[in-house]
Structures are given as structure tokens and as C-alpha cells.
Write a protein that holds these residues in place. Sequence first.
Motif, PDB file in Angstrom:
ATOM      1  N   PRO A   1       0.807  -1.234   0.000  1.00  0.00           N
ATOM      2  CA  PRO A   1       0.000   0.000   0.000  1.00  0.00           C
ATOM      3  C   PRO A   1       0.839   1.282   0.000  1.00  0.00           C
ATOM      4  O   PRO A   1       0.297   2.375  -0.204  1.00  0.00           O
ATOM      5  N   TYR A   2       2.144   1.167   0.224  1.00  0.00           N
ATOM      6  CA  TYR A   2       2.982   2.352   0.394  1.00  0.00           C
ATOM      7  C   TYR A   2       4.014   2.512  -0.720  1.00  0.00           C
ATOM      8  O   TYR A   2       5.012   3.207  -0.544  1.00  0.00           O
ATOM      9  N   ILE A   3       3.743   1.894  -1.855  1.00  0.00           N
ATOM     10  CA  ILE A   3       4.642   2.045  -2.984  1.00  0.00           C
ATOM     11  C   ILE A   3       3.945   2.841  -4.084  1.00  0.00           C
ATOM     12  O   ILE A   3       2.741   3.086  -4.001  1.00  0.00           O
ATOM     13  N   ASN A   4       4.693   3.230  -5.100  1.00  0.00           N
ATOM     14  CA  ASN A   4       4.095   3.848  -6.277  1.00  0.00           C
ATOM     15  C   ASN A   4       4.485   3.041  -7.507  1.00  0.00           C
ATOM     16  O   ASN A   4       5.250   2.077  -7.406  1.00  0.00           O
ATOM     17  N   GLU A   5       3.964   3.441  -8.651  1.00  0.00           N
ATOM     18  CA  GLU A   5       4.196   2.666  -9.871  1.00  0.00           C
ATOM     19  C   GLU A   5       5.678   2.531 -10.208  1.00  0.00           C
ATOM     20  O   GLU A   5       6.108   1.541 -10.799  1.00  0.00           O
ATOM     21  N   ASN A   6       6.487   3.506  -9.799  1.00  0.00           N
ATOM     22  CA  ASN A   6       7.912   3.504 -10.133  1.00  0.00           C
ATOM     23  C   ASN A   6       8.791   2.934  -9.023  1.00  0.00           C
ATOM     24  O   ASN A   6      10.024   2.957  -9.142  1.00  0.00           O
ATOM     25  N   THR A   7       8.179   2.443  -7.955  1.00  0.00           N
ATOM     26  CA  THR A   7       8.952   1.868  -6.861  1.00  0.00           C
ATOM     27  C   THR A   7       9.729   0.644  -7.342  1.00  0.00           C
ATOM     28  O   THR A   7       9.229  -0.166  -8.124  1.00  0.00           O
ATOM     29  N   ILE A   8      10.951   0.518  -6.845  1.00  0.00           N
ATOM     30  CA  ILE A   8      11.793  -0.652  -7.115  1.00  0.00           C
ATOM     31  C   ILE A   8      12.093  -1.309  -5.779  1.00  0.00           C
ATOM     32  O   ILE A   8      12.476  -0.639  -4.822  1.00  0.00           O
ATOM     33  N   ILE A   9      11.901  -2.627  -5.703  1.00  0.00           N
ATOM     34  CA  ILE A   9      12.238  -3.367  -4.485  1.00  0.00           C
ATOM     35  C   ILE A   9      13.333  -4.379  -4.817  1.00  0.00           C
ATOM     36  O   ILE A   9      13.222  -5.137  -5.790  1.00  0.00           O
ATOM     37  N   VAL A  10      14.381  -4.381  -4.005  1.00  0.00           N
ATOM     38  CA  VAL A  10      15.477  -5.342  -4.160  1.00  0.00           C
ATOM     39  C   VAL A  10      15.485  -6.262  -2.949  1.00  0.00           C
ATOM     40  O   VAL A  10      15.493  -5.797  -1.803  1.00  0.00           O
ATOM     41  N   PHE A  11      15.475  -7.563  -3.223  1.00  0.00           N
ATOM     42  CA  PHE A  11      15.536  -8.573  -2.165  1.00  0.00           C
ATOM     43  C   PHE A  11      16.941  -9.174  -2.156  1.00  0.00           C
ATOM     44  O   PHE A  11      17.455  -9.596  -3.192  1.00  0.00           O
ATOM     45  N   ASP A  12      17.541  -9.221  -0.984  1.00  0.00           N
ATOM     46  CA  ASP A  12      18.883  -9.788  -0.854  1.00  0.00           C
ATOM     47  C   ASP A  12      18.796 -11.304  -0.667  1.00  0.00           C
ATOM     48  O   ASP A  12      17.833 -11.824  -0.100  1.00  0.00           O
ATOM     49  N   ASP A  13      19.823 -12.013  -1.155  1.00  0.00           N
ATOM     50  CA  ASP A  13      19.991 -13.451  -0.893  1.00  0.00           C
ATOM     51  C   ASP A  13      18.762 -14.275  -1.256  1.00  0.00           C
ATOM     52  O   ASP A  13      18.289 -15.099  -0.466  1.00  0.00           O
ATOM     53  N   ILE A  14      18.260 -14.105  -2.480  1.00  0.00           N
ATOM     54  CA  ILE A  14      17.042 -14.824  -2.883  1.00  0.00           C
ATOM     55  C   ILE A  14      17.289 -16.319  -3.063  1.00  0.00           C
ATOM     56  O   ILE A  14      16.340 -17.096  -3.107  1.00  0.00           O
ATOM     57  N   HIS A  15      18.553 -16.730  -3.170  1.00  0.00           N
ATOM     58  CA  HIS A  15      18.873 -18.162  -3.278  1.00  0.00           C
ATOM     59  C   HIS A  15      19.637 -18.662  -2.050  1.00  0.00           C
ATOM     60  O   HIS A  15      20.310 -19.696  -2.099  1.00  0.00           O
ATOM     61  N   TRP A  16      19.492 -17.957  -0.936  1.00  0.00           N
ATOM     62  CA  TRP A  16      20.216 -18.281   0.297  1.00  0.00           C
ATOM     63  C   TRP A  16      19.761 -19.614   0.894  1.00  0.00           C
ATOM     64  O   TRP A  16      20.521 -20.329   1.510  1.00  0.00           O
ATOM     65  N   SER A  17      18.479 -19.922   0.694  1.00  0.00           N
ATOM     66  CA  SER A  17      17.895 -21.149   1.253  1.00  0.00           C
ATOM     67  C   SER A  17      16.671 -21.521   0.430  1.00  0.00           C
ATOM     68  O   SER A  17      16.187 -20.725  -0.391  1.00  0.00           O
ATOM     69  N   ALA A  18      16.156 -22.721   0.655  1.00  0.00           N
ATOM     70  CA  ALA A  18      14.933 -23.151  -0.032  1.00  0.00           C
ATOM     71  C   ALA A  18      13.780 -22.217   0.327  1.00  0.00           C
ATOM     72  O   ALA A  18      12.943 -21.889  -0.522  1.00  0.00           O
ATOM     73  N   GLU A  19      13.733 -21.779   1.577  1.00  0.00           N
ATOM     74  CA  GLU A  19      12.680 -20.855   2.028  1.00  0.00           C
ATOM     75  C   GLU A  19      12.718 -19.547   1.249  1.00  0.00           C
ATOM     76  O   GLU A  19      11.682 -19.039   0.815  1.00  0.00           O
ATOM     77  N   MET A  20      13.921 -18.995   1.090  1.00  0.00           N
ATOM     78  CA  MET A  20      14.042 -17.716   0.375  1.00  0.00           C
ATOM     79  C   MET A  20      13.706 -17.887  -1.103  1.00  0.00           C
ATOM     80  O   MET A  20      13.108 -16.991  -1.718  1.00  0.00           O
ATOM     81  N   GLU A  21      14.053 -19.010  -1.678  1.00  0.00           N
ATOM     82  CA  GLU A  21      13.691 -19.266  -3.074  1.00  0.00           C
ATOM     83  C   GLU A  21      12.181 -19.368  -3.233  1.00  0.00           C
ATOM     84  O   GLU A  21      11.611 -18.867  -4.208  1.00  0.00           O
ATOM     85  N   GLU A  22      11.528 -20.001  -2.275  1.00  0.00           N
ATOM     86  CA  GLU A  22      10.067 -20.102  -2.318  1.00  0.00           C
ATOM     87  C   GLU A  22       9.434 -18.721  -2.193  1.00  0.00           C
ATOM     88  O   GLU A  22       8.473 -18.391  -2.909  1.00  0.00           O
ATOM     89  N   ALA A  23       9.962 -17.905  -1.284  1.00  0.00           N
ATOM     90  CA  ALA A  23       9.434 -16.547  -1.099  1.00  0.00           C
ATOM     91  C   ALA A  23       9.607 -15.731  -2.378  1.00  0.00           C
ATOM     92  O   ALA A  23       8.680 -15.038  -2.822  1.00  0.00           O
ATOM     93  N   TRP A  24      10.778 -15.810  -2.983  1.00  0.00           N
ATOM     94  CA  TRP A  24      11.063 -15.070  -4.222  1.00  0.00           C
ATOM     95  C   TRP A  24      10.109 -15.512  -5.336  1.00  0.00           C
ATOM     96  O   TRP A  24       9.576 -14.679  -6.069  1.00  0.00           O
ATOM     97  N   ASP A  25       9.880 -16.802  -5.447  1.00  0.00           N
ATOM     98  CA  ASP A  25       8.991 -17.320  -6.495  1.00  0.00           C
ATOM     99  C   ASP A  25       7.560 -16.802  -6.307  1.00  0.00           C
ATOM    100  O   ASP A  25       6.905 -16.384  -7.264  1.00  0.00           O
ATOM    101  N   ILE A  26       7.090 -16.805  -5.069  1.00  0.00           N
ATOM    102  CA  ILE A  26       5.736 -16.315  -4.775  1.00  0.00           C
ATOM    103  C   ILE A  26       5.631 -14.822  -5.092  1.00  0.00           C
ATOM    104  O   ILE A  26       4.652 -14.361  -5.683  1.00  0.00           O
ATOM    105  N   ILE A  27       6.646 -14.061  -4.705  1.00  0.00           N
ATOM    106  CA  ILE A  27       6.638 -12.618  -4.942  1.00  0.00           C
ATOM    107  C   ILE A  27       6.634 -12.316  -6.438  1.00  0.00           C
ATOM    108  O   ILE A  27       5.884 -11.454  -6.915  1.00  0.00           O
TER     109      ILE A  27
END
Length: 262
Positions: free
Chosen positions: A202-228
Amino acid sequence: MYSTFQLFKKYLHYFLIASNGKGHGVHSPFVFDFIKNVLPDKKEISFKPIEELRTSLLQNETVIEVEDFGAGSVVMKNNKRKIRHIAASSLKKPKYARLLHRIIYYYKATSVLELGTSLGITTAYMASVSGVKVQTLEGAANIAAIADINFNSLGLNNINITKGNFDQTLSSVLQHLKYDFIFIDGNHRKQPTLEYFNKMLPYINENTIIVFDDIHWSAEMEEAWDIICKDETITLSIDLFFVGIIFFRKEFKVKQHFCIRF
């Protein structure tokens, strides 16, 4: 958390399937521009004071007590830690810190949110963009105190640091303004990562960029990245292996995903 061998296998797979980082075969003009003008490190700006500070932190034998709210406790189980050990395990390499700086500069972001200050090196890179204001969150009070000292030593007065568990601090920080750029480098677990992402929408705009660190750090993070990446609000996602980047631009009529060597 994946073992070093597991991570190497995943990186090898990524390297083989990813675009070569030169733009060949990339049909999206926006992504081609990103590859040509944002990914390359032309080293036009000197970050010598920040890197001198990094070197100092990597040599600092001071022991502090750390309250760890995230998955970092899997890596360092002792709550009494030397600053140099914290620096070695948590600071982003210059290559990625410089990339964050370039993204913020190129896309003219002015309001930046960071989850996971650590000792403040990456924060300092982001805050070095002229005209930007950085709001950063750090769970561990003693680490946040050191980051504050580091910001002052670098003369960076455009950073506001909020201390405490993200679960308690994020909502209040989000209410103040919409953010152009968000860097998520905290907790490294699936459910909290997804919760942070959903809280931010709710607090972003159309031009917002989000960077996630360590998306392949673990199976959990890979699952989160895939869902996102599959979320309907996201129009473009880019996998650089150690970081993942998402965009919300409505100019992209069809959802796109790219895996690019970096």
C-alpha cells in the motif's frame, strides 16, 4: 540455509541459463537499457571513505552483544560477537552495494527504505546519492548504535535509523511516506519476507523498485522469491542470483521475468 556446495551448484545452474549481461536476445527495451546503463560498474564515483570504513570494521576485535531476530542466528549462534565477524558475515560486497547506488541514481529515487542496516556500509552507499533520504531499520540495538557512529563519521546526515524488531517498527515507518526504492536484507525466512512485502504494497508507487537480498540463500528464500515474482502487482522481475529486483511499472503490459548474469 544452503551449504557452500549446494549454493555453488545453484550458481552454476544460474550461470548457464542466465542472459549474458550484454543484452543479446533481450527484447524488452527497459531491460536492455537496465543491462547497458545500470548493471555496468563504470567506477565514475569514488567510495574510498566507505571502503576504508569497511576495512576498519573487518579488523575490529571489539565484542558486542547482539539480539538476533532473523535467520542470521543460524550462521552465528553466539550472541556475543566480534564486530569483524559481524562485518564478514553481513556486509554486502562492494559490487552489489555499488549496484544499489546506481539503481537509485539512474531511476532518480529520492525516498529509500532499508530493512537490515547491519553496520551501515550498504546504507552509506545508498545514502551517497545526491538528494536521497534513507530510512533504515535494524533489529539489534548495539549494531544500530555502531551504524549510527559510522554514518556520522562519513558525514551522512540524510539517514534515519529505527531500532527494534521489524514486526514492531515497520508499520509505523511505512505510514510516513511512499518509497521509491526498498532494499530488504533482513530475517531471510520465507514467511517474514512475504509479510514484509505485503505490508509494503500500500505504500509504494508505480515507479517503486524493491530489491531482495539473498534470494537463493535457502529453499525458504527461493520459495518466497517465487511467490513474490508471481504476485499480480509485479510487472517485471530480474534475478541476479544474489539479489532479486522487482518493478511495478504499468507500461509493461505483459509480466516479464529475466535471469541475467552479474
